[in-house]
Design a protein around this motif. Structure first.
Motif, PDB file in Angstrom:
ATOM      1  N   THR A 189      63.408 -10.958  31.371  1.00  0.00           N
ATOM      2  CA  THR A 189      62.095 -10.450  31.772  1.00  0.00           C
ATOM      3  C   THR A 189      61.761 -10.905  33.189  1.00  0.00           C
ATOM      4  OG1 THR A 189      61.342 -10.546  29.477  1.00  0.00           O
ATOM      5  CG2 THR A 189      59.648 -10.379  31.169  1.00  0.00           C
ATOM      6  N   ARG A 190      61.142 -10.013  33.944  1.00  0.00           N
ATOM      7  CA  ARG A 190      60.687 -10.323  35.292  1.00  0.00           C
ATOM      8  C   ARG A 190      59.233  -9.918  35.423  1.00  0.00           C
ATOM      9  NH1 ARG A 190      65.217 -11.233  38.610  1.00  0.00           N
ATOM     10  NH2 ARG A 190      63.907 -11.108  40.477  1.00  0.00           N
ATOM     11  N   VAL A 191      58.484 -10.664  36.225  1.00  0.00           N
ATOM     12  CA  VAL A 191      57.075 -10.333  36.469  1.00  0.00           C
ATOM     13  C   VAL A 191      56.818 -10.379  37.969  1.00  0.00           C
ATOM     14  CG1 VAL A 191      56.295 -11.189  34.227  1.00  0.00           C
ATOM     15  CG2 VAL A 191      56.317 -12.737  36.193  1.00  0.00           C
ATOM     16  N   GLY A 192      55.860  -9.585  38.411  1.00  0.00           N
ATOM     17  CA  GLY A 192      55.530  -9.578  39.830  1.00  0.00           C
ATOM     18  C   GLY A 192      54.117  -9.086  40.063  1.00  0.00           C
ATOM     19  N   LEU A 193      53.457  -9.693  41.045  1.00  0.00           N
ATOM     20  CA  LEU A 193      52.147  -9.231  41.491  1.00  0.00           C
ATOM     21  C   LEU A 193      52.335  -8.273  42.666  1.00  0.00           C
ATOM     22  CD1 LEU A 193      50.163 -12.601  41.530  1.00  0.00           C
ATOM     23  CD2 LEU A 193      49.774 -10.691  39.967  1.00  0.00           C
ATOM     24  N   PHE A 194      51.449  -7.321  42.784  1.00  0.00           N
ATOM     25  CA  PHE A 194      51.461  -6.434  43.943  1.00  0.00           C
ATOM     26  C   PHE A 194      50.044  -6.222  44.433  1.00  0.00           C
ATOM     27  CE2 PHE A 194      50.893  -3.591  40.327  1.00  0.00           C
ATOM     28  CZ  PHE A 194      49.940  -2.682  40.769  1.00  0.00           C
ATOM     29  N   ALA A 195      49.933  -5.773  45.667  1.00  0.00           N
ATOM     30  CA  ALA A 195      48.632  -5.500  46.275  1.00  0.00           C
ATOM     31  C   ALA A 195      48.601  -4.080  46.796  1.00  0.00           C
ATOM     32  CB  ALA A 195      48.366  -6.475  47.420  1.00  0.00           C
ATOM     33  N   LEU A 196      47.445  -3.462  46.714  1.00  0.00           N
ATOM     34  CA  LEU A 196      47.194  -2.205  47.415  1.00  0.00           C
ATOM     35  C   LEU A 196      46.456  -2.555  48.699  1.00  0.00           C
ATOM     36  CD1 LEU A 196      48.077  -0.676  44.882  1.00  0.00           C
ATOM     37  CD2 LEU A 196      46.082   0.800  45.150  1.00  0.00           C
ATOM     38  N   PRO A 197      47.039  -2.297  49.860  1.00  0.00           N
ATOM     39  CA  PRO A 197      46.325  -2.588  51.108  1.00  0.00           C
ATOM     40  C   PRO A 197      44.965  -1.900  51.133  1.00  0.00           C
ATOM     41  CG  PRO A 197      48.606  -1.978  51.541  1.00  0.00           C
ATOM     42  CD  PRO A 197      48.357  -1.688  50.093  1.00  0.00           C
ATOM     43  N   HIS A 198      44.052  -2.445  51.916  1.00  0.00           N
ATOM     44  CA  HIS A 198      42.692  -1.902  51.941  1.00  0.00           C
ATOM     45  C   HIS A 198      42.666  -0.442  52.367  1.00  0.00           C
ATOM     46  CE1 HIS A 198      43.220  -2.549  56.255  1.00  0.00           C
ATOM     47  NE2 HIS A 198      42.162  -1.785  56.447  1.00  0.00           N
ATOM     48  N   ASN A 199      43.656  -0.038  53.189  1.00  0.00           N
ATOM     49  CA  ASN A 199      43.681   1.339  53.701  1.00  0.00           C
ATOM     50  C   ASN A 199      44.656   2.224  52.927  1.00  0.00           C
ATOM     51  OD1 ASN A 199      45.971   0.072  54.588  1.00  0.00           O
ATOM     52  ND2 ASN A 199      45.784   0.683  56.732  1.00  0.00           N
ATOM     53  N   PHE A 200      45.044   1.810  51.718  1.00  0.00           N
ATOM     54  CA  PHE A 200      45.953   2.621  50.910  1.00  0.00           C
ATOM     55  C   PHE A 200      45.283   3.952  50.581  1.00  0.00           C
ATOM     56  CE2 PHE A 200      47.809   4.002  46.858  1.00  0.00           C
ATOM     57  CZ  PHE A 200      49.164   3.955  47.174  1.00  0.00           C
ATOM     58  N   ALA A 201      45.949   5.035  50.966  1.00  0.00           N
ATOM     59  CA  ALA A 201      45.332   6.359  50.812  1.00  0.00           C
ATOM     60  C   ALA A 201      45.959   7.170  49.694  1.00  0.00           C
ATOM     61  CB  ALA A 201      45.435   7.128  52.123  1.00  0.00           C
ATOM     62  N   GLY A 202      46.879   6.568  48.932  1.00  0.00           N
ATOM     63  CA  GLY A 202      47.551   7.320  47.885  1.00  0.00           C
ATOM     64  C   GLY A 202      48.608   8.229  48.479  1.00  0.00           C
ATOM     65  N   GLY A 203      49.080   9.146  47.663  1.00  0.00           N
ATOM     66  CA  GLY A 203      50.093  10.083  48.130  1.00  0.00           C
ATOM     67  C   GLY A 203      51.498   9.612  47.854  1.00  0.00           C
ATOM     68  N   SER A 204      51.740   8.321  47.964  1.00  0.00           N
ATOM     69  CA  SER A 204      53.067   7.789  47.659  1.00  0.00           C
ATOM     70  C   SER A 204      52.991   7.012  46.352  1.00  0.00           C
ATOM     71  CB  SER A 204      53.554   6.872  48.787  1.00  0.00           C
ATOM     72  OG  SER A 204      52.663   5.794  48.974  1.00  0.00           O
ATOM     73  N   PRO A 205      53.895   7.281  45.400  1.00  0.00           N
ATOM     74  CA  PRO A 205      53.830   6.617  44.104  1.00  0.00           C
ATOM     75  C   PRO A 205      54.182   5.142  44.200  1.00  0.00           C
ATOM     76  CG  PRO A 205      55.857   7.884  44.297  1.00  0.00           C
ATOM     77  CD  PRO A 205      55.049   8.183  45.519  1.00  0.00           C
ATOM     78  N   LEU A 206      53.692   4.369  43.246  1.00  0.00           N
ATOM     79  CA  LEU A 206      54.080   2.981  43.109  1.00  0.00           C
ATOM     80  C   LEU A 206      55.353   2.944  42.275  1.00  0.00           C
ATOM     81  CD1 LEU A 206      51.055   2.830  43.933  1.00  0.00           C
ATOM     82  CD2 LEU A 206      50.875   0.793  42.506  1.00  0.00           C
ATOM     83  N   THR A 207      56.356   2.215  42.742  1.00  0.00           N
ATOM     84  CA  THR A 207      57.637   2.189  42.049  1.00  0.00           C
ATOM     85  C   THR A 207      58.164   0.764  41.943  1.00  0.00           C
ATOM     86  OG1 THR A 207      58.921   2.488  44.080  1.00  0.00           O
ATOM     87  CG2 THR A 207      58.250   4.487  42.915  1.00  0.00           C
TER      88      THR A 207
END
Length: 449
Positions: A189-207
């Motif tokens: 098992t692996r775990v990880g945190l991620f952040a969405l930058p404040h200017n994230f505008a969508g359009g690109s999927p999270l993978t």
């Protein structure tokens, strides 16, 4: 010539002849046993379609006249690269492997066969100049997302729990940013945190992208819904009094006689960028497990007077001179108020940090960090373990501060996110603790109680 002289001359000639013969034989023996082609470098232990094998061949004498890189698997021998060009003192032999009739997955060895153009009295028996055991692997790692934070917003954070088979690393991709995962919890098992930058505008999927030792890759999309979030704007008037105090403090090399406002722009732009780069560099030293426990604490009796991801327009003498994003919260209290650690962790940084002045950065594990800026004094050092609520310093006006206050940030692998989420015990329990529980992590270790 007397007979005795003739004898001496004959002996002398004999000695010369013997020495000449011995010298010639020694020279021929030396030439015969001059080492052949040397090979430096080594291929990775596992090789696949994305693995580039690069080896340097160098002739001890003369030139490398020809070379082959062979894959040997049982009785099968496959030439994966052959050099038949102009002889050269050294050359690079490179290749990638591809599945085919002659190349199968499994154990084998890579052999380098090479010859030089150095003359030797007798032909040398062909032999491998180097041999390396390898495992041929063309199968991508098995990647499975077990659980993740379902709802995220720009300037927010989330967590992914996954299994990645034999992958040596698995990263969460958000736009152009990449966030590592860590082996944690049950085996595999692996775990990880991620952040969405404040200017994230969508359009690109999270993978999630996984990579194994042989270079094989696998990718999976993360099922998330990006919620809208808006951020405030503010205007700051840059006064001569501010310039006279802060430019000499933060940019002592500013040329005398040059406008102070030019120095301010160097501080506000270049030093701000340097601080962002340092945050991301420090994040590489994060612990591979959660160090926090429960909700993060806001210092008591503090008031927010500047918000996270606020767009600041800087004006000087009635004209706009710069625009920057303010990360974190500015928290006002009394002068030189005690600053508590927001949660348990380890001090990663303690000292001057460009526009933040005297600052402390605490690592809470898995890439989660908190930053405390503009301090008048620091009470901890790098490597100290701190408890939630422990005093780490006092507020001040160091750095690009116009008054005594605390600049407070929450960071995920060096990317600033809103502190509001981490001050909220329910948010941590639902968005972080619940996915971690899916990995069999206890509530205490998850920091969600």
């Amino acid at each position: 010539m007397p007979r005795r002289s003739r004898v001496k001359l004959g002996l002398l000639l004999l000695v010369v002849l013997v020495l000449a013969v011995m010298g010639g034989v020694s020279y021929l023996i030396w030439r015969q046993f001059v080492p052949g082609v040397r090979v430096t470098g080594a291929p990775p232990r596992a090789v696949g379609t994305r693995t580039s094998v690069k080896l340097l061949l160098e002739a001890a004498r003369g030139n490398v006249a020809g070379a082959e890189l062979r894959l040997v698997q049982g009785d099968a021998v496959t030439v994966v690269n052959r050099y038949e060009g102009q002889p050269a003192p050294r050359l690079e032999l490179a290749a990638t492997l591809a599945p085919g009739a002659d190349i199968k997955e499994g154990a084998g060895r890579l052999e380098v066969w090479a010859g030089d153009d150095f003359w030797r009295p007798l032909p040398r028996t062909p032999r491998a100049a180097a041999s390396y055991p390898v495992v041929v692997d063309f199968t991508p790692p098995k990647l499975e997302i077990i659980a993740n934070t379902r709802y995220v917003a720009p300037g927010g954070a989330g967590l992914v729990v996954l299994r990645a088979g034999d992958a040596t690393r698995a990263d969460i991709r958000v736009g152009t940013f990449s966030f590592p995962t860590f082996a944690y919890g049950p085996p595999g098992t692996r775990v990880g945190l991620f952040a969405l930058p404040h200017n994230f505008a969508g359009g690109s999927p999270l993978t999630v992208n996984a990579l194994d030792e042989a270079g094989n890759t696998a990718a999976r999309g993360i099922a998330t819904e990006v919620l809208p979030r808006r951020f405030r704007r503010d205007t700051i008037d840059v006064s001569e009094a501010l310039l006279q105090v802060k430019v000499p403090e933060l940019l002592p090399q500013h040329p005398a006689g040059q406008p102070l406002v030019d120095g301010f722009l160097v501080i506000n732009r270049d030093q701000r960028r340097q601080a962002e780069e340092e945050k991301r560099r420090l994040a590489r030293g994060t612990a591979d497990r959660p160090l926090w426990n429960g909700a993060f604490v806001q210092p008591k009796n503090t008031k927010v007077f500047s918000n996270f991801a606020e767009t600041r327009t800087y004006r000087y003498q009635g004209r706009t001179i710069d625009t920057q994003i303010h990360f974190g919260y500015d928290l006002a209290s009394t002068k030189q108020a005690a600053v508590p650690a927001a949660n348990t962790g380890v001090v990663l940084f303690a000292g001057p940090l460009t526009i933040y002045g005297n600052a402390v950065i605490i690592d809470h594990g898995l890439g989660l960090m908190t930053l405390y800026g503009h301090l008048s004094s620091i009470a901890v050092k790098v490597g100290d373990q701190v408890a939630r609520g422990q005093q780490i310093g006092r507020t001040g006006t160091t750095g690009l501060a116009t008054g005594d206050h605390l600049h407070y940030e929450v960071l995920v692998h060096g990317i600033s996110v809103t502190p509001l989420e981490w001050w909220d015990a329910k948010w941590i329990r639902d968005r972080i603790g619940a996915p971690l529980a899916s990995a069999g992590v206890t509530a205490a270790a998850a920091g969600s109680r």
